[in-house]
Design a protein around this motif. Structure first.
Motif, PDB file in Angstrom:
ATOM      1  N   VAL A   1       0.838  -1.200   0.000  1.00 17.62           N
ATOM      2  CA  VAL A   1       0.000   0.000   0.000  1.00 17.62           C
ATOM      3  C   VAL A   1       0.878   1.256   0.000  1.00 17.62           C
ATOM      4  CG1 VAL A   1      -1.571   1.372   1.429  1.00 17.62           C
ATOM      5  CG2 VAL A   1      -2.026  -1.059   1.061  1.00 17.62           C
ATOM      6  N   ALA A   2       1.897   1.270   0.853  1.00 16.75           N
ATOM      7  CA  ALA A   2       2.772   2.448   0.936  1.00 16.75           C
ATOM      8  C   ALA A   2       3.450   2.717  -0.410  1.00 16.75           C
ATOM      9  CB  ALA A   2       3.819   2.243   2.032  1.00 16.75           C
ATOM     10  N   ALA A   3       4.004   1.672  -1.029  1.00 16.49           N
ATOM     11  CA  ALA A   3       4.650   1.837  -2.334  1.00 16.49           C
ATOM     12  C   ALA A   3       3.652   2.358  -3.361  1.00 16.49           C
ATOM     13  CB  ALA A   3       5.234   0.496  -2.802  1.00 16.49           C
TER      14      ALA A   3
ATOM     15  N   MET B   1      -8.213  -2.205   6.732  1.00 15.36           N
ATOM     16  CA  MET B   1      -8.411  -1.665   8.091  1.00 15.36           C
ATOM     17  C   MET B   1      -7.235  -0.783   8.504  1.00 15.36           C
ATOM     18  SD  MET B   1      -9.710  -4.824  10.375  1.00 15.36           S
ATOM     19  CE  MET B   1     -11.189  -5.737   9.981  1.00 15.36           C
ATOM     20  N   ARG B   2      -6.032  -1.286   8.227  1.00 18.84           N
ATOM     21  CA  ARG B   2      -4.815  -0.558   8.613  1.00 18.84           C
ATOM     22  C   ARG B   2      -4.786   0.810   7.937  1.00 18.84           C
ATOM     23  NH1 ARG B   2       0.982  -3.622   7.721  1.00 18.84           N
ATOM     24  NH2 ARG B   2       2.287  -1.999   8.653  1.00 18.84           N
ATOM     25  N   SER B   3      -5.124   0.841   6.648  1.00 22.96           N
ATOM     26  CA  SER B   3      -5.139   2.104   5.906  1.00 22.96           C
ATOM     27  C   SER B   3      -6.287   2.999   6.370  1.00 22.96           C
ATOM     28  CB  SER B   3      -5.272   1.835   4.404  1.00 22.96           C
ATOM     29  OG  SER B   3      -4.149   1.122   3.930  1.00 22.96           O
TER      30      SER B   3
ATOM     31  N   ASN C   1     -16.462   5.253 -15.347  1.00 25.90           N
ATOM     32  CA  ASN C   1     -17.417   6.337 -15.140  1.00 25.90           C
ATOM     33  C   ASN C   1     -17.063   7.178 -13.920  1.00 25.90           C
ATOM     34  OD1 ASN C   1     -19.376   5.718 -17.233  1.00 25.90           O
ATOM     35  ND2 ASN C   1     -19.714   3.839 -16.051  1.00 25.90           N
ATOM     36  N   GLY C   2     -17.636   8.361 -13.864  1.00 27.33           N
ATOM     37  CA  GLY C   2     -17.513   9.175 -12.666  1.00 27.33           C
ATOM     38  C   GLY C   2     -16.438  10.225 -12.750  1.00 27.33           C
ATOM     39  N   ILE C   3     -16.062  10.746 -11.580  1.00 28.83           N
ATOM     40  CA  ILE C   3     -15.061  11.802 -11.536  1.00 28.83           C
ATOM     41  C   ILE C   3     -13.791  11.273 -10.881  1.00 28.83           C
ATOM     42  CG2 ILE C   3     -16.747  13.694 -11.477  1.00 28.83           C
ATOM     43  CD1 ILE C   3     -16.215  13.873  -8.439  1.00 28.83           C
ATOM     44  N   SER C   4     -12.670  11.896 -11.246  1.00 26.83           N
ATOM     45  CA  SER C   4     -11.385  11.511 -10.665  1.00 26.83           C
ATOM     46  C   SER C   4     -11.386  11.805  -9.171  1.00 26.83           C
ATOM     47  CB  SER C   4     -10.277  12.307 -11.348  1.00 26.83           C
ATOM     48  OG  SER C   4      -9.126  12.325 -10.531  1.00 26.83           O
ATOM     49  N   ILE C   5     -10.736  10.969  -8.392  1.00 28.80           N
ATOM     50  CA  ILE C   5     -10.651  11.197  -6.947  1.00 28.80           C
ATOM     51  C   ILE C   5      -9.969  12.525  -6.620  1.00 28.80           C
ATOM     52  CG2 ILE C   5     -10.767   8.802  -6.186  1.00 28.80           C
ATOM     53  CD1 ILE C   5      -7.708   8.797  -5.938  1.00 28.80           C
ATOM     54  N   LYS C   6      -9.213  13.056  -7.585  1.00 27.03           N
ATOM     55  CA  LYS C   6      -8.532  14.332  -7.325  1.00 27.03           C
ATOM     56  C   LYS C   6      -9.513  15.504  -7.362  1.00 27.03           C
ATOM     57  CE  LYS C   6      -4.131  12.564  -8.828  1.00 27.03           C
ATOM     58  NZ  LYS C   6      -2.745  12.782  -9.140  1.00 27.03           N
ATOM     59  N   GLU C   7     -10.707  15.264  -7.899  1.00 23.65           N
ATOM     60  CA  GLU C   7     -11.682  16.346  -8.042  1.00 23.65           C
ATOM     61  C   GLU C   7     -12.835  16.294  -7.034  1.00 23.65           C
ATOM     62  OE1 GLU C   7     -12.603  15.912 -12.178  1.00 23.65           O
ATOM     63  OE2 GLU C   7     -10.469  16.215 -12.605  1.00 23.65           O
TER      64      GLU C   7
ATOM     65  N   VAL D   1      -5.144  -1.880  -2.283  1.00 28.27           N
ATOM     66  CA  VAL D   1      -4.397  -0.711  -2.748  1.00 28.27           C
ATOM     67  C   VAL D   1      -5.366   0.385  -3.207  1.00 28.27           C
ATOM     68  CG1 VAL D   1      -2.909   0.131  -4.609  1.00 28.27           C
ATOM     69  CG2 VAL D   1      -2.282  -1.945  -3.359  1.00 28.27           C
ATOM     70  N   ALA D   2      -6.363   0.009  -3.981  1.00 28.65           N
ATOM     71  CA  ALA D   2      -7.319   1.000  -4.493  1.00 28.65           C
ATOM     72  C   ALA D   2      -8.033   1.703  -3.337  1.00 28.65           C
ATOM     73  CB  ALA D   2      -8.327   0.325  -5.422  1.00 28.65           C
ATOM     74  N   ALA D   3      -8.523   0.930  -2.364  1.00 30.59           N
ATOM     75  CA  ALA D   3      -9.205   1.524  -1.203  1.00 30.59           C
ATOM     76  C   ALA D   3      -8.258   2.469  -0.469  1.00 30.59           C
ATOM     77  CB  ALA D   3      -9.689   0.420  -0.258  1.00 30.59           C
ATOM     78  N   SER D   4      -7.007   2.064  -0.337  1.00 33.09           N
ATOM     79  CA  SER D   4      -6.028   2.862   0.409  1.00 33.09           C
ATOM     80  C   SER D   4      -5.723   4.176  -0.303  1.00 33.09           C
ATOM     81  CB  SER D   4      -4.740   2.064   0.605  1.00 33.09           C
ATOM     82  OG  SER D   4      -5.000   0.865   1.323  1.00 33.09           O
ATOM     83  N   ILE D   5      -5.561   4.128  -1.618  1.00 34.94           N
ATOM     84  CA  ILE D   5      -5.270   5.352  -2.374  1.00 34.94           C
ATOM     85  C   ILE D   5      -6.457   6.313  -2.290  1.00 34.94           C
ATOM     86  CG2 ILE D   5      -4.952   6.278  -4.723  1.00 34.94           C
ATOM     87  CD1 ILE D   5      -3.132   3.861  -5.281  1.00 34.94           C
TER      88      ILE D   5
END
Lengths: 232, 232
Positions: free
Chosen positions: A221-223, B109-111, B171-177, B221-225
């Motif tokens: 995740v960190a990477a 959970m950790r993230s 679909n949808g908007i970028s998480i940055k927006e 990874v996706a959930a964490s980002i």
């Protein structure tokens, strides 16, 4: 159809489960229809074996398939794939110091591909990237990345023109403040121990992920978050 | 020192490996000194068992310890821990639809803890969060989060005042927006199949992570980002 595990060709394939044979032949095995098809589409497939009689595959019996593969759970297809040649360094490089969990390694490959870190430099202590669990969790990313393996103390000093960052929970600058327009290499450390002391000693800069309290993250995740953030 | 696996107390503990007993008693087991100590520090530890004779622990023999635990590899300590009471919804909520891999669940959970998503809503089809692999990979985050389990089709409509986002590659908007200053709930779907059709049908908005080409990410990874990006 090959039905004998004593077949000379099958004995050769079985040896590809051995890292040394892979090094000598420049070949590795992938398991399952998804990976075999992806290797074929990328022009990396040398030959393929299936339990069924179908075009482009040599048919083998169940016992032969089990002999070729590592897995206890039987697979329906196996492919022999060329290890891609070194394509030179990409502008964004990930350096892995003794990453040992196959799942983490595969996950990191998948993220590296998604965020354009096309080169991964691996320390000698990293898990074998042609381990079947690594290949499976890389979801095909292993075909598209450039790998360099060796002693990080020798390789890191050759990265001219790169900002090389260690990762550290407390020291350094936040990943949100890194200049993304430069050539960047990031060193991620072992699951339990982080970046080794010898490698830390030759790194001048560190980055960290801003976290709540004193929590830490899974290394995969960190990477991934670092690559997401530093991808232009 | 307890040496008999027939001991009534030991038989009770062993039953905590069963989800129904955990529900009835409001207790679960954690394995290993790190988790036992963390639960004690947080005031959640009810009692503890050790192979050694030490303060604050009931000593048990090796065969009894194996009887209590799920793991084949023996552990030195086991703790009985209170399931924390529901603390109400946090401003950032993660919703998991049929996440089935214990390692992914623990990593998420950790993230979630690191990025201040203090409430996790779990569909009935998710892996049991008191599974020993989940607890181990959560690295103690399980003690500090708020969990709600049930039918997502019933729960999601009750999230008043929240922007509820599905996750979709196209679909949808970028998480940055996304407007991070609002109350947000994000639905992450199953490893293979994504968010279920029934749940997708009740979601009006989707977000995505900008990726290179058509690649995808491991769900942990996706959930964490996403949580990293949406954490104010």
């Amino acid at each position: 159809m090959i039905t004998s595990v004593q077949n000379a060709k099958i004995k050769e394939l079985e040896k590809l489960n051995n890292a040394r044979t892979r090094g000598e032949t420049g070949l590795f095995l992938v398991e399952g229809p998804h990976l075999v098809t992806e290797a074929r589409n990328l022009g990396l497939l040398v030959e393929a074996y299936s339990l069924e009689d179908k075009d482009g595959y040599t048919q083998v019996s169940d016992n032969v398939m089990r002999k070729i593969c590592n897995t206890k759970t039987p697979v329906s297809e196996v492919g022999v794939v060329k290890i891609p040649s070194n394509k030179g360094l990409s502008d964004k490089v990930l350096i892995l110091d003794t990453i040992q969990d196959p799942g983490n390694m595969g996950t990191i490959m998948r993220s590296a591909r998604a965020f354009d870190f096309k080169t991964i430099i691996l320390s000698d202590g990293c898990v074998d990237i042609y381990n079947d669990k690594v290949i499976r969790s890389s979801q095909g990313a292993i075909f598209k990345l450039n790998f360099i393996k060796g002693n990080l103390l020798d390789i890191i000093p050759t990265l001219e023109g790169y900002d090389v960052y260690g990762t550290d929970v407390v020291n350094g600058i936040s990943i949100k403040e890194v200049n993304k327009n430069k050539k960047i290499a990031v060193v991620m450390g072992n699951e339990g121990n982080g970046v080794s002391k010898e490698v830390r000693n030759i790194l001048k800069k560190n980055i960290y992920i801003p976290l709540n309290e004193t929590e830490s993250l899974n290394v995969g995740v960190a990477a991934s978050i670092i690559m997401y953030e530093l991808n232009k």
